[in-house]
Design an enzyme around this catalytic site. Structure first.
Site, PDB file in Angstrom:
ATOM      1  N   GLU A  85       0.777  -1.235   0.000  1.00  0.00           N
ATOM      2  CA  GLU A  85       0.000   0.000   0.000  1.00  0.00           C
ATOM      3  C   GLU A  85       0.812   1.291   0.000  1.00  0.00           C
ATOM      4  OE1 GLU A  85      -3.196   0.194  -0.457  1.00  0.00           O
ATOM      5  OE2 GLU A  85      -3.430  -1.977  -0.508  1.00  0.00           O
TER       6      GLU A  85
ATOM      7  N   SER B 281     -40.422 -34.107  41.455  1.00  0.00           N
ATOM      8  CA  SER B 281     -39.845 -34.847  42.588  1.00  0.00           C
ATOM      9  C   SER B 281     -38.334 -34.731  42.703  1.00  0.00           C
ATOM     10  CB  SER B 281     -40.214 -36.330  42.464  1.00  0.00           C
ATOM     11  OG  SER B 281     -41.608 -36.513  42.534  1.00  0.00           O
TER      12      SER B 281
END
Length: 815
Positions: free
Chosen positions: A92, A362
């Site tokens: 770049e 239960s």
């Protein structure tokens, strides 16, 4: 020789040119000076990062995108290594280290090429300008370009080159939805950027020029050409040799396979929000990398099992199932299925059944019986009443019923828990006190039980309260650890957006249950012989290795649970419907049970089960009478071995001689008690059963061989047993209502309102009658109960007999 007029015109032109150059430059510098630095650069630690989620082995499950919808990871230059920064500079901005943010040489070159070619041939934007353009969007115009250049100068004046490069590498787009090279590296190559090869680094470094154009998932031809150009520029800049560039160009681009599915979506959601792992708290926005405790292979297997279960039970109105698996040693979650399919809107798949509040049925009974062992001295041999009982509540009388609709009389605690009988559990909760039961459940981690004890009452023994499946799993894991509680863990480690390890302080383990009594409960839950009466000998609860298991079904068949453990793992399963609608004919053993079995088998392949070990020096073994749970006497025809906890003083719980089997001399022909007047030819010794007052009515109705109460008229007993035994085996008492009870009349009721008054009557008592407010009401037959109409005011009731002292008065009020 230039004539003076010409020189003057040339000088003037140069001055004009200088002004034309100086004015824009001055304007640029002034604009740069007043341009604010983007907040992302003034506070670089505020990096909007995505979050990578991995399993316990580092397998990536999914990535949660950042707020802007991008995958993003911040890495410092030191963490990236030398190759990536060099590749980015070569791709770049080769003059990055030599310009002040804008590059006049590049601008001149680009203008010259454009004039010659009549079109834009190359760009002139520096790396700093691209960073500024990424952070501050500008119009694509001459004015926008001017502001972009001013911002680049401002950035260069505020940050050094190294910081600018680091921000660029982390903030620009390196692919569709990918911010920063670290995110791109993990997405395309499934590895950290510092581990990229030269060829891979060059390929990614070239992508900001056209993130969609060069996306390798759309084909590798363009990205390979771009990579070659970057490698050439790296060689020209002296970053690599020509040979290295040539070798890198020949390397094929090998993309990582795409991820599979969403990966434990309910767990990930709960971890990020902080709803699951209380130690880590919310991780959304705090962590860029989270390593979960789950095993991806087990997770996927249980997801499939949950889907299959729902399909198999579809004809019974079942649409949802949830599973959670814990490693007992650490408290870590090994698998977590919130629903079979989070995307299924019709079945409310976004609901999380592991965290949802549901009635546990239960499954709370083991903790109530363990508390009774601690506080009341109960043992697995303690005999509990399974008969018709009445308990006062705010709404009136509560009469617990068993799942099979029958009463079983005197049952040992081992049988009561293993077969999940309801009545003994409620009786035990009443004996302990609902407030103490609730306090113990909260100690075990049931923070969802937020109401007061009076609201739950004794029915809390049957799950009359809403808890989370995760809380159940954690409490059962406490049992598996011998009573030691550990917090549930869902996260092994997490890293901040900067890569720093987040520090989590885990609380110390704490003892909640007595070790010996926790083992006794475990032994009962793993005793397949004790539960045969209710579940049979080939139920879904049977496994090829020792496992403690408990089922539960809520009122109206809306919730169906099975929870169990080995020493290594705990598995909790819920089956039902997220909208609360009832299932059809599904119980814990037929609904959640098969899924539990499959899940336990799957998890046990990762954590092979071992036998349960008795706490050293804390468990004793003794023979008991199966009927009374007491030490066998001469009249007991059978005995069996039972386990007992040895107390802290080194002694076992005392077991008294059997009080329920008795020998009586009776007349052979009548079966009545025989006195001295009966010869040995006319009489014989027989074994009978003797019951307390609260069990006597059941024993007679069940046809048990109850000890005779009357003497033979031919040879009467001299001991006047019929009257003596009435007082020696118990006394008359009002069993319901309790003294001090309060009832409220329902103003909307059209029918007369009444309560059933019930008495416990010892054997031998005759002429049973009730007195209400001092006046005889009626004579009572078995089961010694009458209905009394309710009228407002204070009332008292007692029971009398012909041959026994009257009961105490019981007072109650009606509002």
């Amino acid at each position: 020789m230039i004539r003076p007029p010409v020189r003057r015109r040339l000088a003037k032109a140069l001055r004009v040119l200088a002004v034309l150059v100086a004015l824009p430059l001055a304007a640029l510098l002034v604009t740069a000076a007043v341009t604010p630095l983007p907040p992302e650069l003034s506070t670089p630690e505020a990096f909007d990062t995505s979050t990578s989620i991995q399993d316990r082995h580092g397998v990536v499950l999914r990535e949660i995108r950042s707020d802007d919808g991008m995958r993003a990871r911040f890495r410092s230059l030191d963490e990236l290594g030398p190759i990536v920064p060099r590749a980015v500079i070569a791709a770049e901005d080769r003059r990055f280290d030599h310009h002040p943010g804008i590059d006049p040489l590049s601008i001149g070159r680009a203008l010259g090429q454009a004039v010659i070619a009549g079109r834009v041939v190359s760009g002139a934007s520096t790396l700093t300008q691209q960073l500024g353009r990424t952070l501050v969007k500008r119009p694509r115009s001459l004015g926008g370009k001017f502001l972009e250049m001013a911002l680049a100068l401002r950035i260069e004046a505020s940050l050094d080159k190294r910081a600018i490069l680091e921000q660029y590498i982390n903030r620009v787009t390196f692919g569709p939805g990918l911010r920063g090279i670290e995110a791109a590296s993990r997405f395309y190559f499934d590895k950290p950027a510092r581990d990229l090869s030269l060829a891979e680094a060059a390929a990614l470094a070239g992508m900001p020029r056209g993130p969609s154009l060069y996306d390798p998932r759309r084909g590798t031809e363009r990205i390979e050409r771009r990579r070659a150009r970057v490698l050439d520029r790296m060689a020209e800049s002296g970053f690599i040799t020509e040979t290295e560039a040539s070798l890198a160009k020949s390397e094929p681009i090998a993309l990582a396979p795409k991820g599979s599915g969403l990966g434990a979506p309910h767990l990930v959601r709960g971890v990020l929000s902080g709803a699951i792992d209380k130690i880590t708290g919310p991780l959304k926005g705090r962590a860029s990398s989270v390593t979960l405790t789950i095993d991806r292979g087990l997770q996927r297997e249980l997801e499939v099992l949950a889907q299959r279960t729902v399909e198999d039970l579809a004809d019974r109105s079942v649409t949802a199932a949830s599973i959670v698996v814990l490693e007992n040693r650490t408290g870590e979650i090994l698998a977590y299925v919130g629903s079979p399919d989070i995307e299924n809107e019709a079945r409310l798949g976004h609901n999380d059944g592991v965290l949802a509040l549901r009635q546990p049925g239960s499954t709370l009974k083991p903790f109530i019986y363990e508390l009774a062992m601690e506080r009341l001295g109960f043992t697995p041999a303690t005999v509990l009443p399974d008969v018709a009982l009445h308990f006062p509540t705010r709404e009136g009388s509560y009469e617990p019923q068993n799942y099979d609709g029958r009463f079983h009389g005197p049952v040992r605690l081992r049988e009561a828990l293993a077969n999940s009988f309801n009545v003994p559990a409620v009786w035990t909760a009443a004996a302990i006190g609902p407030d103490r039961v609730l306090a113990r459940l909260r100690e075990l981690g049931f923070s969802s039980l937020t109401r007061d004890a009076a609201t739950y009452g004794v029915a809390i023994a049957l799950g009359d309260g809403e808890v989370r499946l995760l809380e159940l799993a954690s409490a059962y894991a406490t049992l598996a650890r011998g009573g030691v509680a550990l917090p549930v863990r869902a996260v092994r480690e997490a890293r901040s957006p900067t890569g720093a390890m987040l520090d989590f302080q885990a609380p110390e383990p704490r003892r909640v249950l007595d070790e010996a009594e926790a083992f006794l409960i475990t032994d009962i839950l793993s005793d397949k012989h004790a539960r045969i009466a209710s579940f049979g000998d080939d139920s879904a609860l049977e496994l090829p290795f020792p496992a403690a298991v408990k089922t539960g079904t809520s009122k109206g068949f809306r919730d169906n649970l099975t929870v169990g453990f080995t020493p290594e793992i705990t598995v909790a399963v819920w089956v039902g419907n997220f909208d609360g609608s009832p299932m059809e004919g599904v119980s814990g053993v037929t609904g959640a049970g098969p899924l539990f079995r499959d899940a336990m088998l799957a998890a046990s392949r990762l954590f092979p089960p071992s036998p349960f070990k008795r706490p050293e020096g804390r468990i004793d073994e003794a023979a008991i009478c199966p009927l009374s749970g007491e030490r066998p006497g001469p009249a007991c025809s059978h005995s069996k071995l039972e386990l007992f906890a040895i107390n802290e003083m080194g002694g076992a719980r005392a077991v008294r001689p059997c009080s329920m089997h008795v020998t009586a001399r009776v007349e052979k022909s009548s079966g009545l008690l025989a006195g001295p007047g009966c010869s040995d030819h006319e009489a014989e010794e027989r074994v009978y059963e003797r019951y307390s007052a609260d069990l006597a009515a059941w024993a007679r109705a069940a046809g048990r061989p109850v000890e005779p109460e009357l003497s033979s008229p031919r040879c009467p007993s001299l001991s006047a047993r019929s009257s003596m035994n009435a007082s020696s085996r118990g006394k008359l008492r009002i069993a319901y209502p309790p003294d001090g009870a309060s009832f409220a009349l329902d103003p909307s009721a059209s029918a007369p309102q009444a309560i059933r008054v019930r008495a416990d009557v010892p054997p031998g008592a005759t002429g049973i009658r009730f007195l209400y407010d001092g006046k005889p009401v009626a004579k009572a037959r078995d089961p010694h109960a009458i209905d009394i109409p309710l009228t407002a005011g204070a009332h008292r009731v007692r029971v009398e007999a012909d041959n026994a002292p009257p009961s105490d008065d019981v007072e109650f009020s009606v509002d």
